[in-house]
Scaffold this active site. Sequence first.
Site, PDB file in Angstrom:
ATOM      1  N   SER A   1     108.152  32.057 117.663  1.00 55.01           N
ATOM      2  CA  SER A   1     107.049  31.516 116.994  1.00 55.01           C
ATOM      3  C   SER A   1     107.493  29.358 116.925  1.00 55.01           C
ATOM      4  O   SER A   1     107.086  29.142 117.574  1.00 55.01           O
ATOM      5  CB  SER A   1     106.996  31.261 116.031  1.00 55.01           C
ATOM      6  OG  SER A   1     107.858  31.615 114.269  1.00 55.01           O
ATOM      7  N   LYS A   2     109.520  29.246 116.823  1.00 56.80           N
ATOM      8  CA  LYS A   2     110.176  28.186 116.615  1.00 56.80           C
ATOM      9  C   LYS A   2     109.782  27.653 117.475  1.00 56.80           C
ATOM     10  O   LYS A   2     109.962  25.782 117.924  1.00 56.80           O
ATOM     11  CB  LYS A   2     111.059  28.350 115.586  1.00 56.80           C
ATOM     12  CG  LYS A   2     110.907  29.079 114.533  1.00 56.80           C
ATOM     13  CD  LYS A   2     109.802  27.520 113.274  1.00 56.80           C
ATOM     14  CE  LYS A   2     109.610  28.403 112.301  1.00 56.80           C
ATOM     15  NZ  LYS A   2     109.621  26.323 110.951  1.00 56.80           N
TER      16      LYS A   2
ATOM     17  N   TYR B   1     109.895  35.302 115.312  1.00 57.75           N
ATOM     18  CA  TYR B   1     111.039  34.144 113.992  1.00 57.75           C
ATOM     19  C   TYR B   1     110.875  33.103 115.462  1.00 57.75           C
ATOM     20  O   TYR B   1     110.694  31.934 115.822  1.00 57.75           O
ATOM     21  CB  TYR B   1     111.498  34.273 113.113  1.00 57.75           C
ATOM     22  CG  TYR B   1     112.156  32.597 112.358  1.00 57.75           C
ATOM     23  CD1 TYR B   1     110.800  32.303 111.665  1.00 57.75           C
ATOM     24  CD2 TYR B   1     113.144  32.111 112.866  1.00 57.75           C
ATOM     25  CE1 TYR B   1     111.045  31.329 110.553  1.00 57.75           C
ATOM     26  CE2 TYR B   1     113.729  31.076 112.073  1.00 57.75           C
ATOM     27  CZ  TYR B   1     112.807  30.398 110.674  1.00 57.75           C
ATOM     28  OH  TYR B   1     112.201  29.899 110.221  1.00 57.75           O
TER      29      TYR B   1
ATOM     30  N   ASN C   1     105.796  21.706 107.130  1.00 62.15           N
ATOM     31  CA  ASN C   1     106.494  22.412 106.971  1.00 62.15           C
ATOM     32  C   ASN C   1     106.292  24.472 106.000  1.00 62.15           C
ATOM     33  O   ASN C   1     107.158  24.880 106.113  1.00 62.15           O
ATOM     34  CB  ASN C   1     107.499  22.275 105.327  1.00 62.15           C
ATOM     35  CG  ASN C   1     107.671  22.980 104.676  1.00 62.15           C
ATOM     36  OD1 ASN C   1     108.916  23.198 104.960  1.00 62.15           O
ATOM     37  ND2 ASN C   1     107.546  23.591 103.320  1.00 62.15           N
ATOM     38  N   ALA C   2     104.699  24.383 106.332  1.00 60.48           N
ATOM     39  CA  ALA C   2     104.467  25.613 105.940  1.00 60.48           C
ATOM     40  C   ALA C   2     105.231  26.648 107.212  1.00 60.48           C
ATOM     41  O   ALA C   2     104.990  26.763 108.437  1.00 60.48           O
ATOM     42  CB  ALA C   2     103.064  26.233 106.260  1.00 60.48           C
ATOM     43  N   GLY C   3     105.862  27.974 107.191  1.00 61.44           N
ATOM     44  CA  GLY C   3     106.063  28.910 107.799  1.00 61.44           C
ATOM     45  C   GLY C   3     106.849  29.935 106.977  1.00 61.44           C
ATOM     46  O   GLY C   3     106.496  30.495 106.126  1.00 61.44           O
TER      47      GLY C   3
ATOM     48  N   ASP D   1      95.426  28.667 102.722  1.00 63.47           N
ATOM     49  CA  ASP D   1      95.690  29.581 103.816  1.00 63.47           C
ATOM     50  C   ASP D   1      96.159  28.638 105.018  1.00 63.47           C
ATOM     51  O   ASP D   1      95.167  28.510 106.163  1.00 63.47           O
ATOM     52  CB  ASP D   1      95.591  30.835 103.984  1.00 63.47           C
ATOM     53  CG  ASP D   1      96.086  31.474 103.970  1.00 63.47           C
ATOM     54  OD1 ASP D   1      97.155  31.041 104.909  1.00 63.47           O
ATOM     55  OD2 ASP D   1      95.931  33.175 104.509  1.00 63.47           O
TER      56      ASP D   1
END
Length: 250
Positions: free
Chosen positions: A150-151, A147, A82-84, A57
């Site tokens: 965070s990006k 979102y 890539n995890a998101g 995780d």
Amino acid sequence: MRIIITGASSGLGEALALHYATNENRLVLIARREDRLATVAQRCRDRGSEVETIVADVNDFERMRVIGNYLGEQPIDRIILNAGVSVGHGGGVTPFEDFHRVFKTNFLSVHALLEPIIPKLIEQRFGEIVFISSLASLFSMPTSIAYSSSKRALNAYAEGLHYQLKPYGITIMTIMPGFIDSEMTQKNRFKMPFLLSTDKGIERITHAIERKKIRYAFPFRFSLMIRILTLLPQPLRDKIVHFLNFKKGA
């Protein structure tokens, strides 16, 4: 080529793994869902690729740092972060717990993994780090504050790394897709403009990576609309956002 992909058990991560699954590449796939990761890994092996899986995780920061040290024991050609996650598009104030989870997954986990890897890349003096960001990072709608924030933080982090690591021959790429059909976007209950199929989205992403695009936002018309919106006078921008938010049903 040794390629590391996070969030590889589904969605864009799975599609990226399958794209790079050739006998010329060695893949290291990282995800938290062991059964789904094993399925993706086998499909990649069936295509001729050597595959290593790491069940983890990304929100377990100490484990991410241990994994980062382990990964750096061998040369890394490319790492695709890539995890998101997203908490969806809803009205009201985002609960702190959801906001915290989004930032941990989309942003803080990235540095936990890269902290021990970056010195190794500097030492080897080559390599690529690819950040999968989002067009949402360019403009924050009221229904996706966590979102988008965070990006946008991820973009800033990638920009700083670009300047820091360029002298060492390391390429930093920030890919900002719009809506792509995936496990994440299938939860949305509104019409998604310029929605791309997974295949089309992966085609755009991998093409940008091969061309070593430092910043790549797509689809072009959607990204252009967002950039124009950011240049408009604030009162006009407010009216457009209010209209779009109303259309979305929030």
